[in-house]
Design an enzyme around this catalytic site. Sequence first.
Site, PDB file in Angstrom:
ATOM      1  NE  ARG A  35     114.332  43.321  43.819  1.00 53.79           N
ATOM      2  CZ  ARG A  35     114.242  43.953  44.980  1.00 53.79           C
ATOM      3  NH1 ARG A  35     115.250  44.664  45.462  1.00 53.79           N
ATOM      4  NH2 ARG A  35     113.122  43.905  45.671  1.00 53.79           N
ATOM      5  N   GLY A  36     112.381  46.314  42.720  1.00 46.70           N
ATOM      6  CA  GLY A  36     111.526  46.727  43.831  1.00 46.70           C
ATOM      7  C   GLY A  36     110.636  47.849  43.307  1.00 46.70           C
ATOM      8  CB  ALA A  37     107.030  48.491  43.846  1.00 45.09           C
ATOM      9  CG  ASP A  66     105.817  43.943  43.029  1.00 42.63           C
ATOM     10  OD1 ASP A  66     106.861  44.532  42.730  1.00 42.63           O
ATOM     11  OD2 ASP A  66     105.759  43.067  43.902  1.00 42.63           O
TER      12      ASP A  66
HETATM   13  O1  MRU Z   1     110.906  41.316  41.126  1.00 45.65           O
HETATM   14  P1  MRU Z   1     111.299  42.340  42.121  1.00 45.65           P
HETATM   15  O2  MRU Z   1     112.499  42.012  42.929  1.00 45.65           O
HETATM   16  O3  MRU Z   1     111.339  43.724  41.523  1.00 45.65           O
HETATM   17  O4  MRU Z   1     110.108  42.254  43.121  1.00 45.65           O
HETATM   18  C1  MRU Z   1     109.445  43.298  43.591  1.00 45.65           C
HETATM   19  C2  MRU Z   1     109.598  43.333  45.006  1.00 45.65           C
HETATM   20  O5  MRU Z   1     110.579  43.820  45.494  1.00 45.65           O
HETATM   21  C3  MRU Z   1     108.620  42.722  45.854  1.00 45.65           C
HETATM   22  O6  MRU Z   1     107.612  42.062  45.300  1.00 45.65           O
HETATM   23  C4  MRU Z   1     108.323  43.595  47.009  1.00 45.65           C
HETATM   24  O7  MRU Z   1     107.781  42.869  48.011  1.00 45.65           O
HETATM   25  C5  MRU Z   1     107.487  44.772  46.680  1.00 45.65           C
HETATM   26  S1  MRU Z   1     108.406  46.078  46.073  1.00 45.65           S
HETATM   27  C6  MRU Z   1     108.769  47.159  47.371  1.00 45.65           C
END
Ligand code: MRU
Length: 343
Positions: free
Chosen positions: A49-51, A229
């Site tokens: 997960r994470g962008a 995101d």
């Molecule tokens: O739902 P997730 O855990 O995939 O959330 C995304 C994120 O990790 C965050 O929103 C983050 O701040 C940006 S992604 C580097």
Amino acid sequence: MNIYKKIAVWTENNKVYMINQNKLPFEFEIFNSENYKETANAIKTMITRGAGSIGAAAAFAMMQAAMQAPKNIYNDFIFNAKQEIESTRPTARDLFAATERVYKAAQISAEKAVEEAHKVASEISEAGKKIGEFGNSLISQNSQILTHCNAGWLALVEHGSALAPIYEAFNSGKNIFVYADETRPRNQGARLTAWELNQAGVKHAIIPDNAAAFYMSLGKIEIVITGADRIAANGDTANKIGTLEKAIAAKEFGIPFYIAAPISTFDIKTKTGKDIIIEERSSDEVIYQTGIDENGNIQTLRIASPGSEALNPAFDVTPNKFITGFITEKGIFKPEELYKILK
Ligand code: MRU
């Protein structure tokens, strides 16, 4: 093994490997997927997960689809795979940026798809490095920084987005302290950001999601840096739920609020934040919580009143007026300067 290399998602021999973020910080496990369906499912269930990590995983999933597509139905197969991969996490712009690039390459050949997928992942990782270097200029000696969710190396293949400037500042010898919002309901702050900062030796504290304004009011926070995101053309930014209220509070207390993100997270086709689709996730994520008991067993417990429903929007949109600037691999830009990088 990759805990030492700090790589969250990678590929070898058409298998995709990812650090299983659902198990952290309690267990360190490498998950691997043999085909695009398994990789897509790992994105959906947040194993990765994470962008940026979602972007890399999506690129590798598209690559796997091209490699496994039967010759006689190659075009239909890769088209359907693209739709399936894109349906996993609708808000994450990096996912779509990655599938679009690798799909285009796959239309030429599966070999081109492999090349392009590797390029996507290494560009995301490189962007994180540069974001760290640019962002470090915003962090002063003895700075106290607030961050929300996890936008560290786990979330961006390597280096990170919001945490990249923090690592750079720390590694350049600055004395810093990080307030990490716990980030309900999945607790990416309490579980992942805290784990990363612990590993790196950066001083920090996990704070309840509703404590940030209090610390701001005490003058304890000098700068807020979060990831993103999806960023609309006007700078309105979708990020983990709870970001909006931190941005509003920061403005009230005159604290600079920065978004750190690679250019691949910007979506020029989306004019404003109103057009960003917000992912709704299962209410179970709010009602149940997972942790570890005193015997080291991972347990999931219901923490909410039986019989009640819950709502679980995964992201919110922070209007550009609350954002001081964007830290990107091309430099730092105010919302009104974004046209310079979004041509
Ligand atoms: O739902 P997730 O855990 O995939 O959330 C995304 C994120 O990790 C965050 O929103 C983050 O701040 C940006 S992604 C580097």
